[in-house]
Design a protein around this motif. Structure first.
Motif, PDB file in Angstrom:
ATOM      1  N   ASP A  60      32.622  17.747 -73.614  1.00 40.66           N
ATOM      2  CA  ASP A  60      33.773  18.287 -72.889  1.00 40.66           C
ATOM      3  C   ASP A  60      33.876  17.685 -71.486  1.00 40.66           C
ATOM      4  OD1 ASP A  60      34.741  19.876 -74.914  1.00 40.66           O
ATOM      5  OD2 ASP A  60      33.606  21.661 -74.286  1.00 40.66           O
ATOM      6  N   GLU A  63      35.400  14.178 -71.706  1.00 43.04           N
ATOM      7  CA  GLU A  63      36.733  14.016 -72.280  1.00 43.04           C
ATOM      8  C   GLU A  63      37.746  13.671 -71.186  1.00 43.04           C
ATOM      9  OE1 GLU A  63      39.766  14.445 -75.399  1.00 43.04           O
ATOM     10  OE2 GLU A  63      37.701  13.769 -75.179  1.00 43.04           O
ATOM     11  N   GLY A  64      38.506  12.618 -71.434  1.00 41.96           N
ATOM     12  CA  GLY A  64      39.550  12.222 -70.500  1.00 41.96           C
ATOM     13  C   GLY A  64      39.078  11.383 -69.335  1.00 41.96           C
ATOM     14  N   LYS A  65      37.779  11.153 -69.208  1.00 39.49           N
ATOM     15  CA  LYS A  65      37.298  10.311 -68.109  1.00 39.49           C
ATOM     16  C   LYS A  65      37.710   8.861 -68.355  1.00 39.49           C
ATOM     17  CE  LYS A  65      33.409  12.762 -66.049  1.00 39.49           C
ATOM     18  NZ  LYS A  65      33.967  12.726 -64.683  1.00 39.49           N
ATOM     19  N   LYS A  66      38.039   8.192 -67.277  1.00 41.02           N
ATOM     20  CA  LYS A  66      38.532   6.827 -67.344  1.00 41.02           C
ATOM     21  C   LYS A  66      37.469   5.886 -67.892  1.00 41.02           C
ATOM     22  CE  LYS A  66      40.480   3.203 -64.383  1.00 41.02           C
ATOM     23  NZ  LYS A  66      40.822   2.827 -62.980  1.00 41.02           N
ATOM     24  N   GLU A  69      34.185   5.640 -73.744  1.00 49.90           N
ATOM     25  CA  GLU A  69      34.317   5.727 -75.195  1.00 49.90           C
ATOM     26  C   GLU A  69      33.073   6.419 -75.748  1.00 49.90           C
ATOM     27  OE1 GLU A  69      35.037   2.009 -77.075  1.00 49.90           O
ATOM     28  OE2 GLU A  69      36.840   1.558 -75.893  1.00 49.90           O
ATOM     29  N   SER A  96      35.601   5.331 -79.861  1.00 45.82           N
ATOM     30  CA  SER A  96      37.014   5.288 -79.483  1.00 45.82           C
ATOM     31  C   SER A  96      37.177   6.169 -78.256  1.00 45.82           C
ATOM     32  CB  SER A  96      37.918   5.765 -80.618  1.00 45.82           C
ATOM     33  OG  SER A  96      37.713   7.151 -80.867  1.00 45.82           O
ATOM     34  N   ARG A  97      38.346   6.134 -77.674  1.00 41.40           N
ATOM     35  CA  ARG A  97      38.648   6.975 -76.522  1.00 41.40           C
ATOM     36  C   ARG A  97      39.208   8.323 -76.997  1.00 41.40           C
ATOM     37  NH1 ARG A  97      38.507   3.697 -71.965  1.00 41.40           N
ATOM     38  NH2 ARG A  97      38.729   1.451 -72.411  1.00 41.40           N
ATOM     39  N   ASN A  98      38.998   9.350 -76.171  1.00 39.08           N
ATOM     40  CA  ASN A  98      39.601  10.667 -76.398  1.00 39.08           C
ATOM     41  C   ASN A  98      39.309  11.211 -77.801  1.00 39.08           C
ATOM     42  OD1 ASN A  98      40.841  10.575 -73.771  1.00 39.08           O
ATOM     43  ND2 ASN A  98      42.430   9.247 -74.644  1.00 39.08           N
ATOM     44  N   ASN A  99      38.062  11.076 -78.241  1.00 40.44           N
ATOM     45  CA  ASN A  99      37.678  11.564 -79.576  1.00 40.44           C
ATOM     46  C   ASN A  99      36.715  12.750 -79.498  1.00 40.44           C
ATOM     47  OD1 ASN A  99      35.455  10.207 -78.662  1.00 40.44           O
ATOM     48  ND2 ASN A  99      35.153   8.962 -80.509  1.00 40.44           N
ATOM     49  N   ALA A 100      36.690  13.442 -78.361  1.00 44.64           N
ATOM     50  CA  ALA A 100      35.767  14.569 -78.195  1.00 44.64           C
ATOM     51  C   ALA A 100      36.014  15.643 -79.250  1.00 44.64           C
ATOM     52  CB  ALA A 100      35.891  15.155 -76.790  1.00 44.64           C
ATOM     53  N   GLN A 102      37.140  15.294 -82.287  1.00 45.82           N
ATOM     54  CA  GLN A 102      36.617  14.832 -83.578  1.00 45.82           C
ATOM     55  C   GLN A 102      35.109  14.993 -83.635  1.00 45.82           C
ATOM     56  OE1 GLN A 102      37.523  10.734 -84.377  1.00 45.82           O
ATOM     57  NE2 GLN A 102      36.582  10.750 -86.424  1.00 45.82           N
TER      58      GLN A 102
END
Length: 455
Positions: A60, A63-66, A69, A96-100, A102
């Motif tokens: 969490d 998630e969303g950090k620049k 992956e 991948s990015r933004n896969n928290a 999943q």
């Protein structure tokens, strides 16, 4: 086996030195789902319960950090303990990015079942990263019980030999010092006494991964913190001895070293290419701040000059001032005429490669001063030989003859640059049949003048 054992390892594979806030960071989470993770640990929660909670919080927070992956690998979750499947490991969620979300859904379905192939899992995890030109990190959550005979320390060494550099953090819960010492081979190790402390330690590790960290290198003279610049230094991975980059030290208009963005997860060595070189080892970087690194290395200058007038630039270009390190005799620098070079302040042995050689066993270079070494311009001896001779050119030194040049028997003409002074040629023709046919010729060399002799 300690019933309260829960160990977290963090492995990082690092391949570059740059402003890592602008590069991709890949974090692979590995979860131990072996049967031992079902043991109750604290507040009626099992080891798996705590591992899922901590891992969920970490995911969490990322998630969303620049430029982050994530991926997720599990072991011990496909086969029962009795089957002893020592290859039971699988990459459940690829990078991948933004896969928290999943990862957390997959995490919720995991149940402890099988054995604990930690070493084998780490060897497989190295191939989970799409490339090695990013900042690659592995976080392994396990109860630390390898049951397949593997050795994570040996795996780490093997991966390092293949160019995958591992950095480890071991976090134990309620362990004795004896148990914790067994994890020293994996790097930093901590002992958390409760869940709150465990969360704090893991958050600190995540800050090391994500926070922007910088460093400034100050080079002083034992009096002033910043005294020297425009010298080259190499930044080296302390764990692999790999040179990460080499930079020239630079100051701003305010005489402040420029800021270098640096990854704080590993330790570094610095090699300053001074004369002689200065090496600083095992430098740790504090994450999330500007680290000011200060190293004192007082320096001065050595200047070498051949005075005028010059009668042969070609011959003078062959004259060198050689500087040796006093401790081991290694050559540090081979200086030309009119060269001015910076050295660490110290005593050095020097030789000026003239005829004769000029040796000084103590050449003292003082801090922030210039030591000037000047020799007179040599004279030139043009030697014409009517026959082939055995012989040499000699000087008197401490009451004894010393040969400074052996005549070249195959050459009828020789041109030599000699320092001003008195010399003697001792020679005998190759056709002579007695030593009494040895001959002598005294001559005098003057600075900037040429002398022709015939034998």
């Amino acid at each position: 086996m300690n019933k309260r054992l829960l160990i977290f390892f963090l492995f990082t594979a690092l391949f570059s030195f740059k402003a890592f806030s602008n590069e991709t960071t890949r974090i692979l989470f590995i979860l131990d789902a072996s049967s031992s993770m079902s043991i109750t640990w604290h507040d009626d929660k099992t080891r798996m319960d705590i591992a899922k909670e901590v891992l969920g919080n970490l995911i969490d927070s990322l998630e969303g950090k620049k430029n982050i992956e994530l991926a997720f690998r599990v072991y011990g979750h496909q086969s029962q303990l009795g089957q002893r499947n020592c290859t039971d490991t699988r990459l459940e969620v690829r990078f991948s990015r933004n896969n928290a979300g999943q990862i957390k859904r997959k995490l919720a379905d995991i149940r402890p079942r099988g054995t604990t192939p930690i070493a084998y899992t780490l060897s497989q995890a190295a191939g989970d990263f799409p490339s090695s030109d990013t900042r690659n990190i592995i976080i392994l959550l396990t109860d630390g019980e390898e049951t397949c005979g593997g050795n994570p320390c040996e795996v780490a060494q093997e991966l390092e030999q293949k160019g995958v550099v591992l950095r480890h953090f071991a976090i134990g819960i309620g362990l004795t010092e004896e148990v914790m010492s067994s994890f020293e081979c994996l790097g930093n190790h901590f002992n958390a006494q409760d869940g709150v402390r465990l969360q704090m330690i893991l958050e600190s590790i995540i800050r090391q991964i994500t926070d922007e960290t910088s460093a400034q290198v100050f080079i002083g003279n034992n009096v002033n913190r910043q005294s020297y610049t425009n010298l080259n230094f190499s930044i080296i991975n302390h764990h692999t001895d790999e040179i990460i980059t080499s930079l020239y030290h630079t100051l701003s208009e305010n005489n402040i070293p420029d800021t270098l963005f640096i990854d704080p997860v590993i330790n570094y060595n610095l090699l300053f290419h001074t004369i002689p070189a200065v090496y600083r080892s095992n430098i740790s970087i504090e994450p999330g701040k500007n680290n000011q690194l200060t190293y004192n290395m007082p320096q001065g200058f050595l200047s070498f000059t051949i005075s005028q007038p010059s009668i042969s630039r070609t011959l003078e270009d062959k004259i060198r001032l050689v500087v040796y390190e006093n401790e081991n005799g290694n050559v540090l620098m081979n200086m030309r005429n009119k060269q001015n070079t910076r050295f660490l302040s110290d005593n050095y042995k020097t030789e000026i490669l003239t005829l004769p050689i000029i040796t000084r066993n103590s050449t003292n270079i003082e801090t922030d001063k210039t030591l000037r070494v000047e020799i007179p311009s040599p004279g030139v001896l043009n030697l014409n030989k009517r026959h082939e001779y055995f012989g040499g050119i000699f000087v008197m030194k401490s009451g004894e003859l010393e040969m400074i040049h052996e005549l070249k028997r195959g050459n009828r003409n020789e041109t030599l640059a000699l320092q001003p002074g008195k010399y003697k040629i001792i020679y005998r023709t190759r056709l002579a049949d007695t030593a009494y046919q040895t001959e002598y010729l005294n001559f005098n060399i003057k600075s900037g003048e040429s002398l022709r002799l015939e034998l």
